[in-house]
Write a protein that holds these residues in place. Structure first.
Motif, short mmCIF file in Angstrom:
data_model
loop_
_atom_site.label_atom_id
_atom_site.label_comp_id
_atom_site.label_asym_id
_atom_site.label_seq_id
_atom_site.Cartn_x
_atom_site.Cartn_y
_atom_site.Cartn_z
N CYS A 258 -62.84 -19.55 22.08
CA CYS A 258 -61.41 -19.84 22.19
C CYS A 258 -61.24 -21.33 22.47
O CYS A 258 -62.22 -22.06 22.59
N ASP A 259 -59.99 -21.76 22.61
CA ASP A 259 -59.70 -23.17 22.87
C ASP A 259 -59.44 -23.48 24.33
O ASP A 259 -59.11 -24.62 24.67
N CYS A 260 -59.57 -22.48 25.21
CA CYS A 260 -59.22 -22.68 26.62
C CYS A 260 -60.03 -23.79 27.27
O CYS A 260 -59.53 -24.52 28.12
N ALA A 261 -61.29 -23.92 26.88
CA ALA A 261 -62.17 -24.91 27.50
C ALA A 261 -61.77 -26.34 27.20
O ALA A 261 -62.26 -27.28 27.85
N HIS A 262 -60.86 -26.53 26.24
CA HIS A 262 -60.42 -27.89 25.87
C HIS A 262 -58.89 -27.99 25.95
O HIS A 262 -58.28 -28.80 25.26
N ALA A 263 -58.29 -27.19 26.82
CA ALA A 263 -56.83 -27.10 26.86
C ALA A 263 -56.17 -28.41 27.25
O ALA A 263 -55.02 -28.67 26.87
#
Length: 292
Positions: A258-263
């Motif tokens: 997912c993209d959470c780690a680069h939010a």
């Protein structure tokens, strides 16, 4: 490490191997209580009771920023949470488990961001729960229900998706408010998803919740929500919620897809050199990689 935030009725960690208590200090004060750290199925787990070990913190008083920061500080990158909620739909009776995918914020007295004090961040929040974690958690709940036999059955099953409207509390809704929420097509009502979900995103943590329905709020003609009803149904929901969390942990993929780690990427609107030293120091854990 996977973080667990226990809501009403979930005050103790799962049966963790080598469990011990960690007292964590944060720039945003003390979290709701000590964090229980241990292992489950070979995975490191950090458990925190949202309202404190004796449910001494009201929804408004929960130190949400300290809680999320403490989990991040311990090395958590994914958070599974639990909530007790009221149902806004006839087909979601008490003891239904709901894994929502949307939020509507009706709170008024809570700090909803880590940022400010000379550092402006505008973050997208169209998908308030991590989509991959939401699907994974819902699948875990369905598996638990399928394996539980007819007793957990169709009447109070599992609902994937839906909108959680978060109210300030600690009072329950008025009848007019409850009818308004229903008219919007929202599904469940609770008091603690905000700002927890917003802060988890700012901390670049994956976040999803399994909500246990405890009542029909006050819209239903033959229903008048009471604390005792909420407590009774929260207790009834506890076993299935814990089994769902356990199953979700056991089957959790190693990598985050997912993209959470680069939010935070591209969301900081203040020039790095203009951010006050004190603010920068307080937020290094969260945003340091973007300020170097």
């Amino acid at each position: 490490m996977i973080g667990l935030i226990g809501g009403s009725g979930i005050y103790e960690a799962l049966d963790l191997d080598a469990g011990h208590e960690e007292t964590v200090e944060t720039p945003f004060g003390a979290p709701s209580g000590s964090v229980t750290v241990g292992e489950l199925d070979g995975r490191e787990i950090a458990f925190l009771p949202r309202h404190g070990p004796d449910h001494e913190l009201s929804p408004t008083e929960v130190p949400y920023r300290a809680n999320i920061y403490a989990l991040k500080q311990l090395g958590v990158d994914r958070v599974l949470a639990t909530n007790a909620v009221g149902s806004l739909r006839e087909e979601l009776p008490p003891q239904t488990l709901v894994v929502p995918d949307q939020l509507f914020d009706r709170t008024r007295h809570r700090t909803t961001s880590f940022f400010g004090d000379g550092m402006v961040v505008h973050m997208g929040f169209a998908e308030p729960y991590c989509p991959h974690m939401t699907s994974h958690l819902a699948a875990a709940a369905e598996t638990v229900d399928d394996g539980a036999g007819a007793g957990s059955g169709a009447e109070a099953g599992v609902e994937e998706g839906g909108t959680y409207v978060c109210i300030e509390g600690p009072q329950y809704s008025t009848r007019a408010e409850s009818e308004f929420y229903r008219a919007q097509g929202w599904d469940i009502v609770g008091m603690t998803a905000v700002p927890e979900a917003k802060l988890a995103r700012e901390a670049e943590l994956c976040y999803a919740t399994v909500a246990g329905v405890t009542d029909y709020d006050v819209w239903k003609e033959d229903s008048e929500v009471s604390l005792q009803e909420v407590l009774d149904n929260a207790a009834a929901n506890e076993e299935r919620i814990n089994a769902t969390i356990r199953r979700a942990i056991e089957t959790m993929p190693d990598e985050r897809d997912c993209d959470c780690a680069h939010a935070l990427d591209g969301t900081i609107n203040t020039a790095a050199e203009a951010i006050p030293d004190e603010t920068r120091e307080r937020l290094t854990l969260l945003a340091g990689d973007y300020l170097d």
